[in-house]
Design a protein around this motif. Structure first.
Motif, mmCIF file in Angstrom:
data_model
loop_
_atom_site.group_PDB
_atom_site.id
_atom_site.type_symbol
_atom_site.label_atom_id
_atom_site.label_comp_id
_atom_site.label_asym_id
_atom_site.label_seq_id
_atom_site.Cartn_x
_atom_site.Cartn_y
_atom_site.Cartn_z
ATOM 1 N N ASN A 115 -0.738 13.861 3.898
ATOM 2 C CA ASN A 115 -1.604 14.988 4.221
ATOM 3 C C ASN A 115 -1.983 15.777 2.968
ATOM 4 O O ASN A 115 -3.148 16.160 2.777
ATOM 5 N N LYS A 116 -1.001 15.998 2.083
ATOM 6 C CA LYS A 116 -1.268 16.702 0.831
ATOM 7 C C LYS A 116 -2.214 15.890 -0.054
ATOM 8 O O LYS A 116 -3.094 16.451 -0.719
ATOM 9 N N ALA A 117 -2.012 14.587 -0.060
ATOM 10 C CA ALA A 117 -2.895 13.721 -0.853
ATOM 11 C C ALA A 117 -4.318 13.782 -0.321
ATOM 12 O O ALA A 117 -5.281 13.826 -1.094
ATOM 13 N N ARG A 118 -4.458 13.798 1.007
ATOM 14 C CA ARG A 118 -5.787 13.856 1.615
ATOM 15 C C ARG A 118 -6.507 15.143 1.220
ATOM 16 O O ARG A 118 -7.728 15.134 0.975
ATOM 17 N N LYS A 119 -5.784 16.242 1.139
ATOM 18 C CA LYS A 119 -6.382 17.517 0.736
ATOM 19 C C LYS A 119 -6.827 17.492 -0.720
ATOM 20 O O LYS A 119 -7.673 18.292 -1.125
ATOM 21 N N CYS A 120 -6.224 16.594 -1.514
ATOM 22 C CA CYS A 120 -6.618 16.428 -2.919
ATOM 23 C C CYS A 120 -7.672 15.338 -3.072
ATOM 24 O O CYS A 120 -7.939 14.879 -4.190
ATOM 25 N N ASP A 121 -8.247 14.869 -1.947
ATOM 26 C CA ASP A 121 -9.263 13.810 -1.947
ATOM 27 C C ASP A 121 -8.687 12.484 -2.433
ATOM 28 O O ASP A 121 -9.360 11.717 -3.120
ATOM 29 N N ILE A 122 -7.427 12.215 -2.068
ATOM 30 C CA ILE A 122 -6.794 10.938 -2.391
ATOM 31 C C ILE A 122 -6.403 10.269 -1.074
ATOM 32 O O ILE A 122 -5.730 10.872 -0.235
ATOM 33 N N ASP A 123 -6.835 9.033 -0.895
ATOM 34 C CA ASP A 123 -6.494 8.279 0.311
ATOM 35 C C ASP A 123 -5.184 7.528 0.053
ATOM 36 O O ASP A 123 -5.176 6.380 -0.373
ATOM 37 N N LEU A 124 -4.062 8.199 0.302
ATOM 38 C CA LEU A 124 -2.746 7.618 0.064
ATOM 39 C C LEU A 124 -2.296 6.863 1.309
ATOM 40 O O LEU A 124 -2.214 7.419 2.403
ATOM 41 N N ARG A 125 -2.015 5.574 1.136
ATOM 42 C CA ARG A 125 -1.585 4.736 2.253
ATOM 43 C C ARG A 125 -0.176 4.220 1.991
ATOM 44 O O ARG A 125 0.139 3.807 0.874
ATOM 45 N N THR A 126 0.643 4.247 3.017
ATOM 46 C CA THR A 126 2.028 3.808 2.876
ATOM 47 C C THR A 126 2.275 2.553 3.694
ATOM 48 O O THR A 126 1.589 2.293 4.683
ATOM 49 N N LEU A 127 3.257 1.781 3.265
ATOM 50 C CA LEU A 127 3.593 0.513 3.903
ATOM 51 C C LEU A 127 4.820 0.682 4.790
ATOM 52 O O LEU A 127 5.599 1.623 4.618
ATOM 53 N N PRO A 128 5.036 -0.222 5.729
ATOM 54 C CA PRO A 128 6.229 -0.155 6.573
ATOM 55 C C PRO A 128 7.500 -0.377 5.754
ATOM 56 O O PRO A 128 7.470 -0.958 4.670
ATOM 57 N N VAL A 129 8.608 0.094 6.284
ATOM 58 C CA VAL A 129 9.895 -0.146 5.647
ATOM 59 C C VAL A 129 10.138 -1.651 5.556
ATOM 60 O O VAL A 129 9.850 -2.394 6.486
ATOM 61 N N GLY A 130 10.664 -2.094 4.429
ATOM 62 C CA GLY A 130 10.889 -3.515 4.207
ATOM 63 C C GLY A 130 9.973 -4.068 3.141
ATOM 64 O O GLY A 130 10.283 -5.079 2.518
ATOM 65 N N PHE A 131 8.841 -3.398 2.900
ATOM 66 C CA PHE A 131 7.949 -3.817 1.834
ATOM 67 C C PHE A 131 8.467 -3.295 0.502
ATOM 68 O O PHE A 131 8.980 -2.179 0.414
ATOM 69 N N THR A 132 8.280 -4.081 -0.535
ATOM 70 C CA THR A 132 8.824 -3.751 -1.847
ATOM 71 C C THR A 132 8.315 -2.407 -2.359
ATOM 72 O O THR A 132 9.093 -1.563 -2.806
ATOM 73 N N LYS A 133 7.005 -2.194 -2.298
ATOM 74 C CA LYS A 133 6.438 -0.964 -2.835
ATOM 75 C C LYS A 133 6.898 0.269 -2.060
ATOM 76 O O LYS A 133 7.048 1.345 -2.637
ATOM 77 N N ARG A 134 7.136 0.113 -0.760
ATOM 78 C CA ARG A 134 7.642 1.236 0.036
ATOM 79 C C ARG A 134 9.042 1.644 -0.435
ATOM 80 O O ARG A 134 9.381 2.819 -0.546
ATOM 81 N N ARG A 135 9.867 0.639 -0.733
ATOM 82 C CA ARG A 135 11.240 0.905 -1.157
ATOM 83 C C ARG A 135 11.284 1.442 -2.586
ATOM 84 O O ARG A 135 12.160 2.237 -2.929
ATOM 85 N N GLU A 136 10.341 1.013 -3.419
ATOM 86 C CA GLU A 136 10.322 1.455 -4.816
ATOM 87 C C GLU A 136 9.796 2.880 -4.965
ATOM 88 O O GLU A 136 10.226 3.621 -5.851
ATOM 89 N N ASN A 137 8.850 3.245 -4.122
ATOM 90 C CA ASN A 137 8.099 4.483 -4.325
ATOM 91 C C ASN A 137 8.997 5.718 -4.346
ATOM 92 O O ASN A 137 9.773 5.957 -3.423
ATOM 93 N N SER A 138 8.855 6.515 -5.404
ATOM 94 C CA SER A 138 9.638 7.753 -5.537
ATOM 95 C C SER A 138 8.739 8.978 -5.634
ATOM 96 O O SER A 138 9.182 10.052 -6.054
ATOM 97 N N THR A 139 7.465 8.837 -5.250
ATOM 98 C CA THR A 139 6.513 9.944 -5.322
ATOM 99 C C THR A 139 6.939 11.099 -4.425
ATOM 100 O O THR A 139 7.339 10.893 -3.281
ATOM 101 N N THR A 140 6.840 12.316 -4.946
ATOM 102 C CA THR A 140 7.180 13.514 -4.169
ATOM 103 C C THR A 140 6.101 14.582 -4.384
ATOM 104 O O THR A 140 5.309 14.497 -5.328
ATOM 105 N N PHE A 141 6.114 15.578 -3.495
ATOM 106 C CA PHE A 141 5.222 16.729 -3.654
ATOM 107 C C PHE A 141 6.079 17.983 -3.706
ATOM 108 O O PHE A 141 6.910 18.224 -2.820
ATOM 109 N N ASN A 142 5.895 18.772 -4.759
ATOM 110 C CA ASN A 142 6.637 20.016 -4.932
ATOM 111 C C ASN A 142 5.850 21.161 -4.294
ATOM 112 O O ASN A 142 4.778 21.531 -4.780
ATOM 113 N N TYR A 143 6.369 21.684 -3.198
ATOM 114 C CA TYR A 143 5.643 22.712 -2.453
ATOM 115 C C TYR A 143 5.646 24.051 -3.176
ATOM 116 O O TYR A 143 4.792 24.901 -2.915
ATOM 117 N N VAL A 144 6.605 24.279 -4.073
ATOM 118 C CA VAL A 144 6.644 25.521 -4.841
ATOM 119 C C VAL A 144 5.587 25.487 -5.940
ATOM 120 O O VAL A 144 4.804 26.427 -6.114
#
Length: 290
Positions: A115-144
């Motif tokens: 949702n935060k990515a969408r507000k920044c005009d980024i179409d962020l798509r995530t994969l189901p659990v079990g996919f390599t990129k889903r398990r690797e991804n460490s992206t976070t959003f700092n609300y502060v």
């Protein structure tokens, strides 16, 4: 004997002599000796194999889901389909057992990230659990701080090097992100030596590319990113599968990596409707988490 998946091989007729009725589709000069199990392109040498892989972003692994007509369907195809369904079943079972699948908190955090990515005009798509990129991804959003800290992958194809970065702030410029790798003064000596072809080249010759997602396999295109702008600015208006992957190339050596909008045969915009399937190998790779 059946060929091993993912291997390049030439078929031998009786007598053991290699013959081919095809020319190499990369150099168009020599007689073809190999055929790619993935895209079925003919090649004459290891050099041409590597060039075709770089140009088409092809990994050489046979596509288990490729269409096979009834007339060409053999017992080997049937066995391959059976094994593929077994692999899918194991992966689905492993994902169902994973606690995070049923964790409401994890789902809420993932929804908030998209949702935060969408507000920044980024179409962020995530994969189901079990996919390599889903398990690797460490992206976070700092609300502060109200900004992303991205998981990022850098690929230097001319040096056959790949680096993974974690917690990269979205307001950092791409030039600053690359300094520890290709800057002759600020880069780590070990990394600098490995990426020597980049560090000795003028910075004006360095291009940062990102693959355009959701395109047909035979029409791979890349965005050219601006090193002077922030990571967030470069990602706006683009589709991201889990996390960004950047290809750092030299203009004179990038071969047939076509930049979107620079091909006269097509418009500059991303043809997102051409294919809804994931285009890269990593996106489709499944690891058994059991």
């Amino acid at each position: 004997m059946a060929e091993r998946e993912g291997s390049y091989s030439a078929r031998l007729p009786e007598g053991g002599r290699k013959i081919s009725l095809q020319r190499c589709e990369t150099c168009s000069q020599e007689e073809a000796k190999y055929r790619c199990p993935r895209c079925m392109k003919y090649s004459c040498s290891l050099l041409c194999v590597k060039k075709h892989k770089l140009a088409l972003s092809c990994n050489g692994v046979r596509d288990k889901t490729a269409f096979v007509s009834v007339n060409e369907f053999t017992d080997l195809n049937l066995l391959s389909d059976y094994r593929f369904l077994e692999d899918v079943g194991r992966a689905a079972d492993a994902a169902a057992r994973h606690l995070s699948v049923h964790n409401p908190t994890a789902k809420k955090l993932l929804y908030g990230l998209r949702n935060k990515a969408r507000k920044c005009d980024i179409d962020l798509r995530t994969l189901p659990v079990g996919f390599t990129k889903r398990r690797e991804n460490s992206t976070t959003f700092n609300y502060v701080e109200k900004k992303f800290y991205w998981h990022l992958k850098l690929i230097f194809p001319h040096s056959h090097a790949e680096y993974t970065l974690k917690g990269v702030p979205d307001d950092k410029t791409l030039a600053d992100i690359l300094k520890p790798y290709i800057d002759p003064v600020e880069s780590d000596p070990v990394v600098c030596q490995r990426l020597k072809i980049y560090t000795v080249s003028p910075q004006s010759d360095v291009q940062i590319l990102m693959k355009v997602e959701n395109r047909k396999q035979n029409s791979v295109r890349y965005y050219e990113l601006d090193a002077r702008r922030s990571l967030l600015d470069n990602l706006k208006g683009k589709v991201i599968i889990e996390y960004p992957t950047f290809f750092v190339v030299l203009k004179a050596l990038k071969n047939d990596m076509v930049i979107l909008g620079q091909d006269a045969s097509e418009p500059a915009e991303n043809s997102d409707s051409e294919s809804s399937s994931l285009s890269s190998v990593e996106e489709g790779e499944i690891r058994d988490s059991s």
